[in-house]
Structure formats: C-alpha cells, structure tokens
Design an enzyme around this catalytic site. Sequence first.
Site, PDB file in Angstrom:
ATOM      1  CE  LYS A 108      -3.654  -2.404  -0.253  1.00  0.00           C
ATOM      2  NZ  LYS A 108      -4.275  -3.229   0.729  1.00  0.00           N
TER       3      LYS A 108
HETATM    4  C1  LIG Z   1      -5.494  -4.108   0.913  1.00  0.00           C
HETATM    5  C2  LIG Z   1      -6.946  -3.897   0.836  1.00  0.00           C
HETATM    6  C3  LIG Z   1      -7.800  -4.299   1.861  1.00  0.00           C
HETATM    7  C4  LIG Z   1      -7.378  -5.148   3.025  1.00  0.00           C
HETATM    8  O1  LIG Z   1      -6.371  -4.672   3.786  1.00  0.00           O
HETATM    9  P1  LIG Z   1      -5.437  -5.687   4.612  1.00  0.00           P
HETATM   10  O2  LIG Z   1      -4.589  -4.754   5.399  1.00  0.00           O
HETATM   11  O3  LIG Z   1      -4.671  -6.503   3.633  1.00  0.00           O
HETATM   12  O4  LIG Z   1      -6.336  -6.502   5.468  1.00  0.00           O
HETATM   13  C5  LIG Z   1      -9.146  -3.985   1.758  1.00  0.00           C
HETATM   14  N1  LIG Z   1      -9.625  -3.338   0.680  1.00  0.00           N
HETATM   15  C6  LIG Z   1      -8.841  -2.956  -0.334  1.00  0.00           C
HETATM   16  C7  LIG Z   1      -9.439  -2.228  -1.483  1.00  0.00           C
HETATM   17  C8  LIG Z   1      -7.482  -3.233  -0.300  1.00  0.00           C
HETATM   18  O5  LIG Z   1      -6.711  -2.868  -1.343  1.00  0.00           O
END
Ligand SMILES: *Cc1c(COP(=O)(O)O)cnc(C)c1O
Length: 387
Positions: A184
């Site tokens: 991210k």
């Molecule tokens: C990464 C992501 C999540 C989940 O986050 P985690 O930290 O991996 O649990 C939820 N929604 C979207 C759109 C994502 O890209």
Amino acid sequence: MSWKIPLFDIDIGAAEIEAVTEVLSSRWLTMGEQTQAFEAEFGKFVGSRHVFCVSNGTAALHLALAASGIGPGDEVIVPALTFVATANAILYTGATPVFADVSSTTDFTIAPSQIEACLSSRTRAILVMHYAGFPCEMNEIGRIARERQLVIIEDAAHAPGARLGGKYCGTFGVCGCFSFFSNKNMAMGEGGIVTTDDDGIAEKLRLMRSHGMTSLTLDRYKGHNYSYDVIELGYNYRNTELQATIGLVQLRKLPDYNLQRKKLTEYYYQQLTGVPGLTIPFQQHPGQSSYHIFPILLEAGINRKNFMSYLKENGIQTSIHYPPIHQFSYHRQLKESRRNDLTLTEDISQREVTLPLYPLMSFKQIDYIVEIIKRFMAEKIFESSKK
Ligand SMILES: *Cc1c(COP(=O)(O)O)cnc(C)c1O
C-alpha cells in the site's frame, strides 16, 4: 522470479530500522506510546477526531461495520470490483453484501445510480472503495445516504492522502478504513486504521478492538485500573508498537510518495497517449488521487493473458485489479448479493491490467515498459485477436 520491474517495491530505510530498534529497546511492544503518536498524527493528517490503529485493513473494515451496528438481516451496498476483503468484512457481521456496478470504463468507482438500483427496505449502509486512490462520487453518494438515513463507510485502503474538494478520503463516511499492508502507499507490513468523528462509534471501536474490555493493559500498567469488565463482543484487532513506529516514519514520507506517484502516473499518461490497443481510466477525474496503482484497459479482442505473458517475458510484473468478487467460487453462492446488473464490472475485470507503480520507480523504467507495450501491440495484436 526476478523481475526487471516489479509491480511495487517498498522504501524501508534507516529511519524505519532505527525506529523499530528503539521500540525493541523500550521493551513495550504492543499498543503504547508509538501507537498513540501514530493515531494522533494520522488524525491530524486526514482531519479526523478519532483514530484507531488496528492489526490490518480488513480488521478496520470489520470493526467499522460492527461498531456501526451492522448485523444479520441488514444489507450493505458495495462494489464487486474491489479486493475480496471489502465484501468479506460485511459477511463477518452476518449482513449481506449487495454488489453495485461501477460508473464507467473511465471511472471504476461505484456508480451512484447503481447504488440506487440496489436499495431495498433492508439497506443499512453503503461501503464505498476509492479505486486506485481516486475518490468516489461522495457528494452524490452522501445525498443518497442522507435521504435514506444510511451509514457510509469508506474502504480507503488505496487512498491515504487522497482528497475531493479539499476533504480527505476516509472522512466522508461515518468511518474511514485504511490498510498499511506491504504493497500500500504506506507500508507497515501489516496494519490498518479506522477513523470516525462520531463519539459513540469511537467508544465502540475502542472497546471492540481489544476484547470489549473496559481497560487496556497499558492503563493497568500505569496503575489506572485493577480489573476490568467486558461490555461488548470484542476482538483482538490490536497492532504492535513495531508497526506503529514504522507507520509514523511512513506517514511523514507519504506526501512526497504520493507526489512522486502522481508524477510517474502523468508520465505514463504522456508516454501511453496514442499507443493503440489500450485506454487509460481516470484521466479526467475531479479529485486529488493518491495514485495507489496504475490501471489500463486493453481493447476488446486483445488477449490479456498474452499481453501479461509478453510483459513477464520482458521482466515486467503486472497484475489484475480485480477479479470481481461475485465470480469467486465462494461468493457465487450468495444469490441475494448479485441481484443488480454488473455488466461494466465484468467487462472491466476482463480487460484491466495494472502496470508497475511505486515511488522509487524511475521515468526510464516507464520508458522501457511503454517500449515493450508498443512492441506487443505492433507484433502481437493480430496473433492474439485471432483467438
Ligand atoms: C489491501 C486492501 C484491503 C485489506 O487490507 P489488509 O490490510 O490486507 O487486510 C481492503 N480493501 C482494499 C481495497 C485493499 O486494497
């Protein structure tokens, strides 16, 4: 597999290493001063009164829904063109996700008109997702929610720092949910945040993050409490101090990161203009994106598998955002979830390809990617469209 250009790469340097070392030396490893500092700084950054750091983005989504009182018998309208966790968080509460189509082949966010098409007497909430960091149509979605007294929750996993009309993503709804997974815009390994301006919801989030207990280990350590009561069904969604301290460093880098992502994206726009066989979404978007990923759409008839293999042979990693949730083996059985038409979602999910994008990437790497794409389009279009 060693890639010439990976889909993403993280920037962890001396500052993060030093911060983690300090936390380890302090011998306080879970939810303490680093967590409080990170929450305070993130709250200041997005403009949110209450901020709760949690173990990951999925936990943030689940807590936001649970604290908003979403449960069995309720319906939550959600896009199918998102990561599976967005819909799973709804399923954890016992509520039913109802999939709404997206706006267009140039805007992959949930369509307000399609939200309206999904409304029923059971609809309680709208869970939006700011795809690639481009804000959803929050003015229009806000109007629908106000008219029907629906809760808005934002999956802002792609969108830390993204804004619409100067307002930060994650502050339009009752709760905003962020993820700090390794790929991210801010990387903590695992981690998440849920924000709210509602004092009542904030109290629930605080309790539900840690077993519904009325006091925390830190409170007891500081001598504030001898015992505790449990007044909600809570979870263990706590984060560690190691995560929080990395988050603090990454948050300070985020504005520069997002600016670099913007520059790289604009360079992609420029270099890909006029290349046959593909279109680029979101180029006319009114919001300020956080440019989490760089999606393109191949023209119908171009074989996506061949395209992705060709890039792979040339050392370029690509991905798909997303295989739509309603087509997964597990989620196909949820009949009530797919009563709306999802034509655009299905079309986009078959033609979308995500190209590499990360702050440390160079403009020269984009030149190379564009060169390879041009070569594919020149050589392979005929071969692949014959299929
Ligand atoms: C990464 C992501 C999540 C989940 O986050 P985690 O930290 O991996 O649990 C939820 N929604 C979207 C759109 C994502 O890209």
